[in-house]
Design an enzyme around this catalytic site. Structure first.
Site, PDB file in Angstrom:
ATOM      1  N   ALA A  99       5.073  -0.024   8.218  1.00  0.00           N
ATOM      2  CA  ALA A  99       6.206   0.652   7.627  1.00  0.00           C
ATOM      3  C   ALA A  99       6.223   0.695   6.127  1.00  0.00           C
ATOM      4  CB  ALA A  99       7.528  -0.177   8.018  1.00  0.00           C
ATOM      5  N   GLY A 142       4.052  -1.633  11.837  1.00  0.00           N
ATOM      6  CA  GLY A 142       4.598  -0.324  12.451  1.00  0.00           C
ATOM      7  C   GLY A 142       3.538   0.710  13.108  1.00  0.00           C
ATOM      8  N   GLU A 145       2.345  -0.563  16.032  1.00  0.00           N
ATOM      9  CA  GLU A 145       3.611  -0.444  17.153  1.00  0.00           C
ATOM     10  C   GLU A 145       3.405   1.108  17.611  1.00  0.00           C
ATOM     11  OE1 GLU A 145       6.856  -2.189  15.290  1.00  0.00           O
ATOM     12  OE2 GLU A 145       5.844  -4.070  15.286  1.00  0.00           O
ATOM     13  N   GLU A 165       3.109  -8.521   9.611  1.00  0.00           N
ATOM     14  CA  GLU A 165       4.239  -8.641   9.144  1.00  0.00           C
ATOM     15  C   GLU A 165       4.618 -10.079   8.604  1.00  0.00           C
ATOM     16  OE1 GLU A 165       3.755  -7.109  11.977  1.00  0.00           O
ATOM     17  OE2 GLU A 165       5.073  -5.358  12.055  1.00  0.00           O
TER      18      GLU A 165
HETATM   19  C1  LIG Z   1       7.636  -2.969  10.867  1.00  0.00           C
HETATM   20  C2  LIG Z   1       7.281  -3.455   9.778  1.00  0.00           C
HETATM   21  C3  LIG Z   1       5.911  -3.354   9.054  1.00  0.00           C
HETATM   22  O1  LIG Z   1       5.095  -2.333   9.594  1.00  0.00           O
HETATM   23  S1  LIG Z   1       5.609  -4.042   7.720  1.00  0.00           S
HETATM   24  C4  LIG Z   1       4.191  -3.547   7.175  1.00  0.00           C
HETATM   25  C5  LIG Z   1       3.016  -4.094   7.799  1.00  0.00           C
HETATM   26  N1  LIG Z   1       1.805  -3.738   7.291  1.00  0.00           N
HETATM   27  C6  LIG Z   1       1.119  -4.421   6.263  1.00  0.00           C
HETATM   28  O2  LIG Z   1       1.471  -5.529   5.931  1.00  0.00           O
HETATM   29  C7  LIG Z   1       0.046  -3.814   5.581  1.00  0.00           C
HETATM   30  C8  LIG Z   1       0.106  -3.820   4.195  1.00  0.00           C
HETATM   31  N2  LIG Z   1      -1.289  -3.107   3.626  1.00  0.00           N
HETATM   32  C9  LIG Z   1      -2.451  -4.002   3.315  1.00  0.00           C
HETATM   33  O3  LIG Z   1      -2.395  -5.110   3.770  1.00  0.00           O
HETATM   34  C10 LIG Z   1      -3.351  -3.203   2.611  1.00  0.00           C
HETATM   35  O4  LIG Z   1      -2.927  -2.105   2.017  1.00  0.00           O
HETATM   36  C11 LIG Z   1      -4.694  -2.850   3.673  1.00  0.00           C
HETATM   37  C12 LIG Z   1      -5.219  -4.239   4.217  1.00  0.00           C
HETATM   38  C13 LIG Z   1      -4.256  -2.101   4.679  1.00  0.00           C
HETATM   39  C14 LIG Z   1      -5.611  -1.963   2.848  1.00  0.00           C
HETATM   40  O5  LIG Z   1      -6.038  -2.693   1.544  1.00  0.00           O
HETATM   41  P1  LIG Z   1      -6.942  -1.867   0.553  1.00  0.00           P
HETATM   42  O6  LIG Z   1      -7.190  -2.874  -0.310  1.00  0.00           O
HETATM   43  O7  LIG Z   1      -7.990  -1.249   1.258  1.00  0.00           O
HETATM   44  O8  LIG Z   1      -5.918  -1.008  -0.123  1.00  0.00           O
HETATM   45  P2  LIG Z   1      -4.548  -1.110  -0.990  1.00  0.00           P
HETATM   46  O9  LIG Z   1      -3.813  -2.466  -0.553  1.00  0.00           O
HETATM   47  O10 LIG Z   1      -4.950  -0.951  -2.411  1.00  0.00           O
HETATM   48  O11 LIG Z   1      -3.613  -0.021  -0.341  1.00  0.00           O
HETATM   49  C15 LIG Z   1      -3.766   1.456  -1.080  1.00  0.00           C
HETATM   50  C16 LIG Z   1      -2.418   1.997  -1.404  1.00  0.00           C
HETATM   51  O12 LIG Z   1      -1.501   2.019  -0.130  1.00  0.00           O
HETATM   52  C17 LIG Z   1      -0.725   1.265  -0.425  1.00  0.00           C
HETATM   53  N3  LIG Z   1      -0.099   0.790   0.955  1.00  0.00           N
HETATM   54  C18 LIG Z   1      -0.863   0.015   1.712  1.00  0.00           C
HETATM   55  N4  LIG Z   1      -0.112  -0.318   2.800  1.00  0.00           N
HETATM   56  C19 LIG Z   1       1.370   0.084   2.700  1.00  0.00           C
HETATM   57  C20 LIG Z   1       2.529  -0.233   3.115  1.00  0.00           C
HETATM   58  N5  LIG Z   1       2.620  -0.717   4.241  1.00  0.00           N
HETATM   59  N6  LIG Z   1       3.839   0.234   2.423  1.00  0.00           N
HETATM   60  C21 LIG Z   1       3.342   0.865   1.424  1.00  0.00           C
HETATM   61  N7  LIG Z   1       2.295   1.042   0.640  1.00  0.00           N
HETATM   62  C22 LIG Z   1       1.325   0.624   1.118  1.00  0.00           C
HETATM   63  C23 LIG Z   1      -0.813   0.248  -1.352  1.00  0.00           C
HETATM   64  O13 LIG Z   1       0.363  -0.379  -1.967  1.00  0.00           O
HETATM   65  C24 LIG Z   1      -1.838   0.985  -2.331  1.00  0.00           C
HETATM   66  O14 LIG Z   1      -1.177   2.000  -3.308  1.00  0.00           O
HETATM   67  P3  LIG Z   1      -0.868   1.347  -4.731  1.00  0.00           P
HETATM   68  O15 LIG Z   1       0.044   2.756  -5.412  1.00  0.00           O
HETATM   69  O16 LIG Z   1      -2.316   1.306  -5.284  1.00  0.00           O
HETATM   70  O17 LIG Z   1      -0.017   0.394  -4.775  1.00  0.00           O
END
Ligand SMILES: C=CC(=O)SCCNC(=O)CCNC(=O)[C@H](O)C(C)(C)COP(=O)(O)OP(=O)(O)OC[C@H]1O[C@@H](n2cnc3c(N)ncnc32)[C@H](O)[C@@H]1OP(=O)(O)O
Length: 256
Positions: A99, A142, A145, A165
């Site tokens: 998400a 998500g 999921e 999460e």
């Molecule tokens: C139902 C509830 C949920 O789903 S809660 C969300 C669960 N997901 C996560 O916690 C994963 C979150 N993301 C990460 O941990 C990392 O992004 C990664 C491990 C998937 C990849 O890491 P990496 O270092 O390769 O990339 P970045 O972290 O720099 O990500 C690139 C760019 O994407 C944005 N982003 C990544 N995931 C999300 C997200 N879930 N929501 C919003 N944005 C996301 C991240 O912020 C980066 O964008 P930037 O503009 O540079 O901030």
């Protein structure tokens, strides 16, 4: 383009086609009007509905707009008599990183509860047509999921599934692994340390959701999990977890 016109025409002939489906159909048939997904029909007979999540800069994070478009595309494919199965995929780097954390970071419990946040996410599991997830890269939270809601998962060699999460101060977050005999106990302790570093309050909520699922139907389990997910937005730990992600720092949970 011809198949798009045919399917649109067959839908328009149907007196039972709902207005929402018809307007979604217009988006589909005119092509290119979706912002967050790419939609087409594939296969030799054009009988496979193909949906590609397309928010590369955010690793296909599932923002509200994307989920609405996914629902629209599914509605259209379900109403299309030519389509016999649907494939959902992302990019090589990410199926979906969960998400959209930036979108939900400042939501309150009240926002989640009143708006029934994520209720429409179950749309995929309600599809009457078989849905296949083709997963490359990250399938987290998500995103994981979403893949699990599909009937079949095909995974690329580098696919990474996870429910992280708990690192954000929300649910769920359970992991199982297999280790060689001599490493098992120390790895289990390491796992315990990782869990203990997260919010104890939210960990308890995650366990409650998982345990309750064993006693419930799928629909009841989904509903209960969503409500507990909403409840995490009343905690300081969810605010800290998501803010830490956005500020690119380690979260410091207070169990509150
Ligand atoms: C139902 C509830 C949920 O789903 S809660 C969300 C669960 N997901 C996560 O916690 C994963 C979150 N993301 C990460 O941990 C990392 O992004 C990664 C491990 C998937 C990849 O890491 P990496 O270092 O390769 O990339 P970045 O972290 O720099 O990500 C690139 C760019 O994407 C944005 N982003 C990544 N995931 C999300 C997200 N879930 N929501 C919003 N944005 C996301 C991240 O912020 C980066 O964008 P930037 O503009 O540079 O901030």
């Amino acid at each position: 383009m011809a198949f798009l016109c045919r399917s649109a025409a067959s839908l328009l002939k149907s007196p039972r086609a709902a207005p929402a489906v018809l307007s979604a159909c217009r988006l589909y048939s005119s092509g290119g009007q979706y912002e967050y997904i790419l939609v087409e029909k594939r296969g030799e007979k054009s009988d496979v509905g193909f949906i590609q999540l397309n928010r590369p800069k955010a690793l296909n994070a599932l923002c509200d707009g994307l989920m609405k478009e996914l629902k629209q595309a599914l509605d259209v494919f379900e109403a299309d008599g030519e389509v016999g199965a649907i494939v959902i995929t992302g990019s090589d780097r990410a199926f979906a990183a969960g998400a959209d954390i930036k979108e939900m970071q400042n939501k309150t419990f009240q926002d989640c509860y009143r708006g029934d946040f994520l209720a429409h996410w179950n749309r995929v599991s309600q599809s009457k047509k078989p849905v296949i997830a083709a997963v490359n890269g990250f399938a987290l939270g998500g995103g994981c999921e979403l893949a699990m809601m599909c009937d079949i998962i095909y995974a690329g060699e580098k696919a990474q599934f996870g429910q992280p999460e708990i690192l954000l101060g929300t649910i769920p977050g359970l992991v199982s692994k297999v280790y060689p005999v001599d490493q098992l106990v120390s790895e289990a302790v390491k796992c315990g340390e990782k869990i203990a570093a997260n919010s104890k309050l939210v960990s308890a909520m995650a366990k409650e959701a998982v345990n309750a699922a064993f006693e419930m139907t799928l629909a009841e389990g989904n509903h209960f999990e969503k409500r507990l997910f909403h409840a995490t937005f009343a905690t300081g730990d969810q605010k800290e977890g998501m803010t830490a992600f956005v500020e690119k720092r380690k979260a410091s949970f207070q169990d509150s």
